[in-house]
Design a protein around this motif. Structure first.
Motif, PDB file in Angstrom:
ATOM      1  N   GLU A   3       0.834  -1.195   0.000  1.00  0.00           N
ATOM      2  CA  GLU A   3       0.000   0.000   0.000  1.00  0.00           C
ATOM      3  C   GLU A   3       0.877   1.256   0.000  1.00  0.00           C
ATOM      4  O   GLU A   3       0.572   2.230  -0.689  1.00  0.00           O
ATOM      5  N   GLU A   4       1.972   1.203   0.739  1.00  0.00           N
ATOM      6  CA  GLU A   4       2.872   2.359   0.801  1.00  0.00           C
ATOM      7  C   GLU A   4       3.478   2.670  -0.568  1.00  0.00           C
ATOM      8  O   GLU A   4       3.545   3.824  -0.985  1.00  0.00           O
ATOM      9  N   THR A   5       3.906   1.632  -1.284  1.00  0.00           N
ATOM     10  CA  THR A   5       4.488   1.819  -2.623  1.00  0.00           C
ATOM     11  C   THR A   5       3.453   2.408  -3.572  1.00  0.00           C
ATOM     12  O   THR A   5       3.741   3.338  -4.328  1.00  0.00           O
ATOM     13  N   GLN A  13       2.068  10.616  -9.400  1.00  0.00           N
ATOM     14  CA  GLN A  13       1.210  10.905 -10.552  1.00  0.00           C
ATOM     15  C   GLN A  13       0.392  12.175 -10.326  1.00  0.00           C
ATOM     16  O   GLN A  13       0.231  12.982 -11.244  1.00  0.00           O
ATOM     17  N   LEU A  14      -0.112  12.366  -9.114  1.00  0.00           N
ATOM     18  CA  LEU A  14      -0.921  13.554  -8.833  1.00  0.00           C
ATOM     19  C   LEU A  14      -0.088  14.830  -8.952  1.00  0.00           C
ATOM     20  O   LEU A  14      -0.613  15.891  -9.267  1.00  0.00           O
ATOM     21  N   ARG A  15       1.209  14.717  -8.741  1.00  0.00           N
ATOM     22  CA  ARG A  15       2.094  15.879  -8.884  1.00  0.00           C
ATOM     23  C   ARG A  15       2.325  16.258 -10.358  1.00  0.00           C
ATOM     24  O   ARG A  15       2.943  17.269 -10.647  1.00  0.00           O
ATOM     25  N   THR A  16       1.796  15.450 -11.275  1.00  0.00           N
ATOM     26  CA  THR A  16       1.907  15.775 -12.703  1.00  0.00           C
ATOM     27  C   THR A  16       0.610  16.389 -13.234  1.00  0.00           C
ATOM     28  O   THR A  16       0.502  16.674 -14.425  1.00  0.00           O
ATOM     29  N   VAL A  17      -0.380  16.576 -12.355  1.00  0.00           N
ATOM     30  CA  VAL A  17      -1.657  17.180 -12.747  1.00  0.00           C
ATOM     31  C   VAL A  17      -1.631  18.642 -12.306  1.00  0.00           C
ATOM     32  O   VAL A  17      -1.425  18.932 -11.134  1.00  0.00           O
ATOM     33  N   PHE A  41      -6.920  -2.596  -3.634  1.00  0.00           N
ATOM     34  CA  PHE A  41      -6.283  -1.402  -4.207  1.00  0.00           C
ATOM     35  C   PHE A  41      -7.247  -0.543  -5.028  1.00  0.00           C
ATOM     36  O   PHE A  41      -6.884   0.022  -6.046  1.00  0.00           O
ATOM     37  N   ASN A  42      -8.498  -0.480  -4.554  1.00  0.00           N
ATOM     38  CA  ASN A  42      -9.435   0.515  -5.061  1.00  0.00           C
ATOM     39  C   ASN A  42      -9.063   1.824  -4.398  1.00  0.00           C
ATOM     40  O   ASN A  42      -8.833   1.864  -3.186  1.00  0.00           O
ATOM     41  N   GLU A  72       0.494   0.919 -11.450  1.00  0.00           N
ATOM     42  CA  GLU A  72       0.478  -0.540 -11.365  1.00  0.00           C
ATOM     43  C   GLU A  72      -0.099  -0.988 -10.021  1.00  0.00           C
ATOM     44  O   GLU A  72       0.307  -0.506  -8.966  1.00  0.00           O
ATOM     45  N   GLY A  73      -1.072  -1.894 -10.080  1.00  0.00           N
ATOM     46  CA  GLY A  73      -1.688  -2.418  -8.870  1.00  0.00           C
ATOM     47  C   GLY A  73      -3.037  -1.799  -8.560  1.00  0.00           C
ATOM     48  O   GLY A  73      -3.865  -2.413  -7.889  1.00  0.00           O
TER      49      GLY A  73
END
Length: 103
Positions: A3-5, A13-17, A41-42, A72-73
């Motif tokens: 979960e941490e990874t 990814q959110l830092r690219t929005v 992993f929802n 991934e995941g």
């Protein structure tokens, strides 16, 4: 995958929005209130916008969903848009405030 990874990859990814009106990513702007990783992993994301009438709201939400879904995941993504509490400039990171000249 832990979960941490997955959380680290989601935040990356959110830092690219970016908000198209402000040249700072949504994490630094303080628009992301919570990232919740559930069973299988929802992912549920609680976020806001700089203004309720934001003309590009749909675009930002679609970009968040798409980028997080590509981690991934991650099996599914739900973005919950909220205006409670309303966003203020104080929610921005120190880095964002400095970049935008608010310090």
């Amino acid at each position: 995958m832990t979960e941490e990874t997955i959380r680290e990859q989601i935040e990356t990814q959110l830092r690219t929005v970016f908000d198209p009106e402000i040249p700072v990513n949504i994490m630094e702007l303080g628009l992301v209130y919570a990232v919740k990783i559930k069973e299988n992993f929802n992912v549920n994301i609680d976020m806001t916008l700089t203004a309720p009438g934001c003309p590009v709201a749909g675009d930002i939400i679609r970009e968040v969903e798409e980028k997080v879904r590509n981690v991934e995941g991650v099996t599914d993504v739900h973005v919950h848009l909220t205006f409670d509490p309303p966003w203020t400039k104080e929610m921005m990171s120190e880095e964002a405030k400095l970049e935008l000249g608010f310090l």
